[in-house]
Design an enzyme around this catalytic site. Structure first.
Site, PDB file in Angstrom:
ATOM      1  N   SER A  76      33.772  32.278  42.012  1.00  0.00           N
ATOM      2  CA  SER A  76      35.223  32.381  42.077  1.00  0.00           C
ATOM      3  C   SER A  76      35.786  32.418  40.669  1.00  0.00           C
ATOM      4  O   SER A  76      35.177  31.919  39.722  1.00  0.00           O
ATOM      5  CB  SER A  76      35.788  31.169  42.821  1.00  0.00           C
ATOM      6  OG  SER A  76      37.162  30.997  42.554  1.00  0.00           O
ATOM      7  N   LYS A 102      40.669  40.377  46.991  1.00  0.00           N
ATOM      8  CA  LYS A 102      40.113  41.706  47.257  1.00  0.00           C
ATOM      9  C   LYS A 102      41.181  42.722  47.604  1.00  0.00           C
ATOM     10  O   LYS A 102      40.914  43.926  47.677  1.00  0.00           O
ATOM     11  CB  LYS A 102      39.076  41.635  48.394  1.00  0.00           C
ATOM     12  CG  LYS A 102      38.009  40.573  48.197  1.00  0.00           C
ATOM     13  CD  LYS A 102      37.367  40.641  46.839  1.00  0.00           C
ATOM     14  CE  LYS A 102      36.445  39.466  46.579  1.00  0.00           C
ATOM     15  NZ  LYS A 102      37.097  38.150  46.581  1.00  0.00           N
TER      16      LYS A 102
END
EC number: 4.2.1.9
Length: 573
Positions: free
Chosen positions: A472, A125
């Site tokens: 993921s 992120k």
């Protein structure tokens, strides 16, 4: 043109003596107050391989900045480790951290009037958060990627972080000894760097390079290499050039640049997280980007890279044969990339790649156009009564394009993990994980632990999985995420019951539950939204403000007010 047009607000205004006193008191020589201020932000923190070295790299960036007669001012923002938090409640903070990173960089650079930014970032992120902030501020700046981790090794087996999750599934299934299980854990992460496959961190780093927001080779260099340190040292030269030419992020982050990024991640088989992140970055840059744009690229661009998680190679292997620039030069020669677009070097994509050799027959990591891994893209956008606003699948070709079977439903990741242990998942099932969306999580956690456990248990090619959560970049198998509307918002996924027949068709981009509309109406009338999974703090704020996944999980929803704020706030100009 003055290069310190923002910082001069503090350093030249005689009515702000306290500001100047504090700057001098912090160690900045008075003579340097007339120089441009460069904010050097690091997401470095201890206890995570992706971020553990970033403060050191930021120091090297500062050294290079100072050498260019600029004032480098280092500050930090947070990072949340996806690898550490996957499979537990901490993962709810992961996507939320993207907004905190963006907001905090904007707040620091905006409040302190930095003239330029260098964002030294590492984990999933960090990169979209930094790019969102730079797009909002629209001042000269660039992203510096911390680099990829080296692969691990245990008993001749090449390892990476996903090896640990899959080993857990083998442990549950009794297919691995405790000694080997611990051996994999000890050897999977041999040092600094982001997770080594074409997972989310390397996907977003590659996308940033294709966007033109990082230097050539930044995304594929190994974290502990001398080349990575050299990149950091030379960052100051490029920042000076950006300041002198007044090249800003929105000059680079054009619609065509996002097209380049989507093409590259499609060829590489990148993480589905790129969908929500690129949509959010585009939003911050004032560019419209939708699910349909990703599908359009997937319809015309083939998936060609034999990279983990579905393939055999790691990013360090790609680095050894020329890195991302070699891939981009190959695509440029094939007419798949737009080479006329500006980058943070001050040159175009084509100019950056002028002396780069394309990948040839000496390697098998990137397949030729005539023999792709899959003739179209791996990112497929599906619609149907289960996802009236869209869902995102990662279909690499190895798992097939169609799956149908009875649903087995879990209302949380924890329920599913227990279900795997108890043997509730059987071949032929369509596994449903719900109430893990942006609002339901809250935070839209990744489902890497259950998907890896399913694969480790030998069910990877025997079941499908759908969720309103995320996956993921390390996930593979027949998986569909980002189901929208999510269960917490009363989407059809909230109404599915055990045994309902579900048909998933990635060839025709549909996903439906075979239940009549009349029955769904009855179920909808009886459905009650569960109690929120957050009662205070940042998770509650996120739940109240976040958009759906199809719109990038952005938290600044009131577009008109956002634009007005940009026009009336000097630090956002």
């Amino acid at each position: 043109m003055a290069l310190n047009k923002f910082s001069s607000i503090y350093t030249k205004d005689d009515s702000l003596p306290a500001s100047q006193a504090m700057l001098i008191g912090s160690g900045i020589p008075e003579a340097d107050l007339r120089k441009p201020f460069v904010g050097i932000v690091s997401t470095g923190f201890e206890g995570n391989t992706c971020n553990m070295h970033l403060n050191d790299l930021a120091d090297v960036v500062k050294e290079g900045v100072q050498a260019q007669d600029l004032v480098g001012l280092r500050f930090n923002t947070i990072g949340v480790s996806d690898g550490i938090t996957n499979g537990n409640a901490g993962m709810r903070y992961s996507l939320v951290s993207r907004e905190i990173i963006a907001d905090s960089i904007e707040a620091m650079a905006g409040a302190h009037y930095y003239d330029a930014l260098a964002c030294v970032v590492g984990c999933d992120k960090n990169m979209p958060g930094a790019l969102i902030a730079m797009a909002r501020l629209n001042r000269p700046g660039m992203m510096v990627y911390g680099g990829t981790i080296k692969g691990g090794n245990f008993k001749g087996q090449k390892l990476n972080i996903v090896s640990c999750f899959e080993a857990y599934g083998q442990k549950l299934n009794g297919n691995i000894s405790d000694e080997d299980y611990r051996g994999i854990i000890r050897n999977a992460c041999p040092g600094p760097g982001a997770c080594g496959g074409m997972y989310t961190a390397n996907t977003m780093a590659s996308a940033a390079e294709a966007l033109g927001m990082s230097l050539p080779y930044s995304s594929s260099l190994v974290a502990v290499s001398e080349e990575k340190r050299a990149e950091c040292l030379h960052t100051g030269e490029y920042l000076r050039n950006l300041l002198e030419k007044d090249i800003k992020p929105r000059d680079i982050l054009t619609r065509e640049a996002f097209e380049n990024a989507m093409v590259l991640i499609t060829v590489l088989g990148g993480s589905t997280n790129a969908v929500i992140h690129l949509i959010a970055i585009a939003h911050a840059a004032g560019v419209s980007l939708t699910l349909e744009d990703f599908q359009a690229v997937s319809d015309r661009v083939a998936f060609r890279a034999d990279l983990k998680p579905s393939g055999k190679y790691l990013m360090e292997d790609l680095s050894a044969v020329g890195g991302i620039p070699a891939v981009m030069k190959t695509l440029l020669n094939e007419g798949l990339l737009n080479g006329d677009l500006l980058t943070v070097t001050g040159n175009t994509i084509a100019q950056n790649l002028e002396n780069v050799q394309p990948l040839g027959e000496e390697q098998d990591l990137l397949r030729p156009l005539s023999n792709p891994m899959k003739p179209d893209g791996h990112i497929q956008v599906l619609y149907g009564n289960l996802a009236t606003k869209g869902a995102v699948a990662k279909i690499t070709g190895k798992e097939g394009t169609r799956f149908e079977g009875p649903a087995v439903v879990f209302n949380s990741e924890e329920e599913l993990n227990e279900g795997i242990t108890l043997g509730k998942i059987q071949p032929g099932h369509v596994v449903v994980i719900r109430y893990v969306g942006p609002k339901g999580g809250p935070g839209m956690p990744e489902m890497l632990k259950p998907t890896s456990a399913i694969i480790g248990a030998g069910l990877g090619d025997k079941v499908a999985l759908i969720t309103d959560g995320r996956f993921s970049g390390g996930t593979h198998g027949f998986v569909i995420g980002h189901v929208c509307p999510e269960a917490y918002e009363g989407g059809t996924i909230a109404l599915v019951e055990d045994g309902d027949w579900i048909v998933l068709d990635a060839a025709n981009n549909t996903m439906n539950v075979q239940v009549s509309e009349a029955e769904l109406t009855v179920r909808r009338e009886n459905w009650k939204r569960p109690k929120p999974n957050a009662s205070q703090g940042v998770l509650l704020k996120y739940l109240r403000t976040v958009s759906d996944a199809s719109h990038g999980c952005i938290t600044d929803l009131q577009e008109e007010a956002y634009v007005n704020a940009r026009e009336t706030s000097p630090h956002l100009a």
